[in-house]
Design a protein around this motif. Structure first.
Motif, PDB file in Angstrom:
ATOM      1  N   SER A 188       0.821  -1.208   0.000  1.00 28.87           N
ATOM      2  CA  SER A 188       0.000   0.000   0.000  1.00 28.87           C
ATOM      3  C   SER A 188       0.856   1.260   0.000  1.00 28.87           C
ATOM      4  CB  SER A 188      -0.946  -0.009   1.204  1.00 28.87           C
ATOM      5  OG  SER A 188      -1.816  -1.117   1.140  1.00 28.87           O
TER       6      SER A 188
ATOM      7  N   CYS B 137      -1.659   4.206  -1.701  1.00 29.68           N
ATOM      8  CA  CYS B 137      -3.062   4.112  -1.302  1.00 29.68           C
ATOM      9  C   CYS B 137      -3.194   4.528   0.158  1.00 29.68           C
ATOM     10  CB  CYS B 137      -3.588   2.695  -1.507  1.00 29.68           C
ATOM     11  SG  CYS B 137      -5.337   2.542  -1.072  1.00 29.68           S
TER      12      CYS B 137
ATOM     13  N   CYS C 144      -5.604   2.375   2.341  1.00 24.00           N
ATOM     14  CA  CYS C 144      -5.078   1.063   2.727  1.00 24.00           C
ATOM     15  C   CYS C 144      -3.899   1.183   3.687  1.00 24.00           C
ATOM     16  CB  CYS C 144      -4.684   0.265   1.485  1.00 24.00           C
ATOM     17  SG  CYS C 144      -6.111  -0.211   0.462  1.00 24.00           S
TER      18      CYS C 144
ATOM     19  N   ASN D  71      -5.526  -1.832  -3.555  1.00 23.80           N
ATOM     20  CA  ASN D  71      -4.833  -0.555  -3.774  1.00 23.80           C
ATOM     21  C   ASN D  71      -5.291   0.114  -5.059  1.00 23.80           C
ATOM     22  OD1 ASN D  71      -1.555  -1.619  -2.530  1.00 23.80           O
ATOM     23  ND2 ASN D  71      -3.346  -0.940  -1.399  1.00 23.80           N
TER      24      ASN D  71
END
Length: 159
Positions: free
Chosen positions: A47, A52, A55, A137
């Protein structure tokens, strides 16, 4: 500042079959017996690589819930330089980076290190977990899902 294009809950509501499929893929490694703390470390690292925010935050909160130390979480991004990681964790993190980045394939050295720490079956399940977080992601980063705060943590069953 970026804004959410859609949210995690929208994915669940608008595409429940896709959501359920990604969720199922994410659950099988833990069901197969791969250590949950190790799975959180690889999910956090993938992640981070994929940018992301949703995440990253989710896996930090989940890692804390599972008892992973703040020191270890803070150093995941520089795991090669940090002595806190076991040989098994290092092999899993290297395997995660190789499968997440895929710059020119996966080197024989990275595969050998992973194969030395994981059985053939474990490595297949670890690979499924890496594939799963990379799928999550793509949704989280692509739609800029808003990260949860500690006070309002979103429960994501097994991303």
């Amino acid at each position: 500042m970026s804004h959410a294009r859609s949210e995690y809950e929208d994915f669940k509501a608008l595409a429940p079959d896709a959501y359920d499929s990604v969720l199922a893929l994410g659950r099988i490694a833990a069901k197969a017996g791969i250590d949950r703390q190790l799975l959180e470390l690889i999910k956090l690292r993938a992640s981070q690589i994929n940018g992301c925010a949703f995440c990253v935050q989710h896996h930090i909160l989940e890692s804390e819930r599972l008892g992973i130390s703040a020191d270890k979480l803070n150093l995941v991004v520089v795991w090669r330089e940090a002595p806190l990681f076991s040989a098994r964790e290092r092999a899993a993190l290297a395997w995660t980076e190789a499968l997440t980045l895929l710059p020119g394939g996966v080197s024989d050295e990275v595969y050998a290190a992973a194969a030395a720490e994981f059985s053939e079956k474990e490595l297949l399940y670890l690979t499924s977990a890496i594939a799963s977080i990379n799928v999550w992601n793509r949704f989280g980063a692509g739609y800029r899902w808003t990260p949860a705060t500690r006070q309002k943590a979103v429960h994501v069953a097994a991303s």
